[in-house]
Scaffold this active site. Structure first.
Site, PDB file in Angstrom:
ATOM      1  N   ARG A   2       3.832  -6.102   1.664  1.00 47.35           N
ATOM      2  CA  ARG A   2       4.030  -4.622   1.506  1.00 47.35           C
ATOM      3  C   ARG A   2       3.250  -4.167   2.577  1.00 47.35           C
ATOM      4  O   ARG A   2       2.567  -4.109   2.926  1.00 47.35           O
ATOM      5  CB  ARG A   2       3.508  -4.694  -0.034  1.00 47.35           C
ATOM      6  CG  ARG A   2       3.210  -5.777  -1.069  1.00 47.35           C
ATOM      7  CD  ARG A   2       5.074  -4.965  -1.557  1.00 47.35           C
ATOM      8  NE  ARG A   2       5.381  -5.186  -2.861  1.00 47.35           N
ATOM      9  CZ  ARG A   2       6.462  -4.331  -2.991  1.00 47.35           C
ATOM     10  NH1 ARG A   2       7.302  -4.687  -3.024  1.00 47.35           N
ATOM     11  NH2 ARG A   2       6.119  -3.959  -3.796  1.00 47.35           N
ATOM     12  N   CYS A   3       4.544  -2.816   2.568  1.00 45.33           N
ATOM     13  CA  CYS A   3       4.121  -1.958   3.343  1.00 45.33           C
ATOM     14  C   CYS A   3       2.639  -1.293   2.931  1.00 45.33           C
ATOM     15  O   CYS A   3       2.205  -1.004   2.228  1.00 45.33           O
ATOM     16  CB  CYS A   3       5.227  -1.668   3.317  1.00 45.33           C
ATOM     17  SG  CYS A   3       6.628  -1.421   4.408  1.00 45.33           S
ATOM     18  N   PRO A   4       2.341  -0.750   3.933  1.00 44.88           N
ATOM     19  CA  PRO A   4       2.850  -0.741   5.478  1.00 44.88           C
ATOM     20  C   PRO A   4       1.705  -1.660   6.073  1.00 44.88           C
ATOM     21  O   PRO A   4       1.754  -2.009   7.526  1.00 44.88           O
ATOM     22  CB  PRO A   4       1.377   0.516   6.082  1.00 44.88           C
ATOM     23  CG  PRO A   4       0.155   0.788   4.917  1.00 44.88           C
ATOM     24  CD  PRO A   4       0.652   0.077   3.684  1.00 44.88           C
ATOM     25  N   LEU A   5       1.579  -3.270   5.410  1.00 45.61           N
ATOM     26  CA  LEU A   5       0.910  -3.937   6.439  1.00 45.61           C
ATOM     27  C   LEU A   5       2.174  -5.325   7.290  1.00 45.61           C
ATOM     28  O   LEU A   5       1.431  -5.281   7.845  1.00 45.61           O
ATOM     29  CB  LEU A   5       0.270  -5.178   4.968  1.00 45.61           C
ATOM     30  CG  LEU A   5      -0.847  -4.246   4.126  1.00 45.61           C
ATOM     31  CD1 LEU A   5      -1.443  -5.833   3.436  1.00 45.61           C
ATOM     32  CD2 LEU A   5      -2.136  -4.110   4.981  1.00 45.61           C
ATOM     33  N   ASP A  29       8.648  -5.889   1.031  1.00 46.13           N
ATOM     34  CA  ASP A  29       9.094  -4.809   0.999  1.00 46.13           C
ATOM     35  C   ASP A  29       9.887  -3.610   1.206  1.00 46.13           C
ATOM     36  O   ASP A  29      10.301  -4.088   2.968  1.00 46.13           O
ATOM     37  CB  ASP A  29       8.160  -3.730   1.343  1.00 46.13           C
ATOM     38  CG  ASP A  29       7.743  -2.828   0.138  1.00 46.13           C
ATOM     39  OD1 ASP A  29       8.628  -1.587  -0.119  1.00 46.13           O
ATOM     40  OD2 ASP A  29       6.244  -2.096   0.557  1.00 46.13           O
TER      41      ASP A  29
END
Length: 66
Positions: A2-5, A29
């Site tokens: 999932r963002c921001p990962l 995401d």
């Protein structure tokens, strides 16, 4: 991821490939569809489009420019 990962991981890994090579970012995401191209514009790399889904997750292609 999932963002921001995915963006954080992309920033960490882009230096691992030679200039001109492509990094594939996997992210489930929907925000990644706009975040990855935006990161490329801000950092001077090329957004090379979408790749094939991997395990049901979309992939985004980034070409290292410097």
């Amino acid at each position: 991821m999932r963002c921001p990962l995915p963006i954080i991981e992309l920033a960490r890994r882009i230096g691992d490939v030679a200039v001109g090579e492509v990094v594939t970012v996997l992210a489930d995401d929907p925000a990644a569809a706009s975040d990855v191209p935006a990161w490329c514009r801000m950092r001077g790399h090329e957004y090379a489009g979408t790749g094939e889904d991997v395990g049901g997750a979309p992939s985004y292609l980034v070409r290292r420019r410097h």
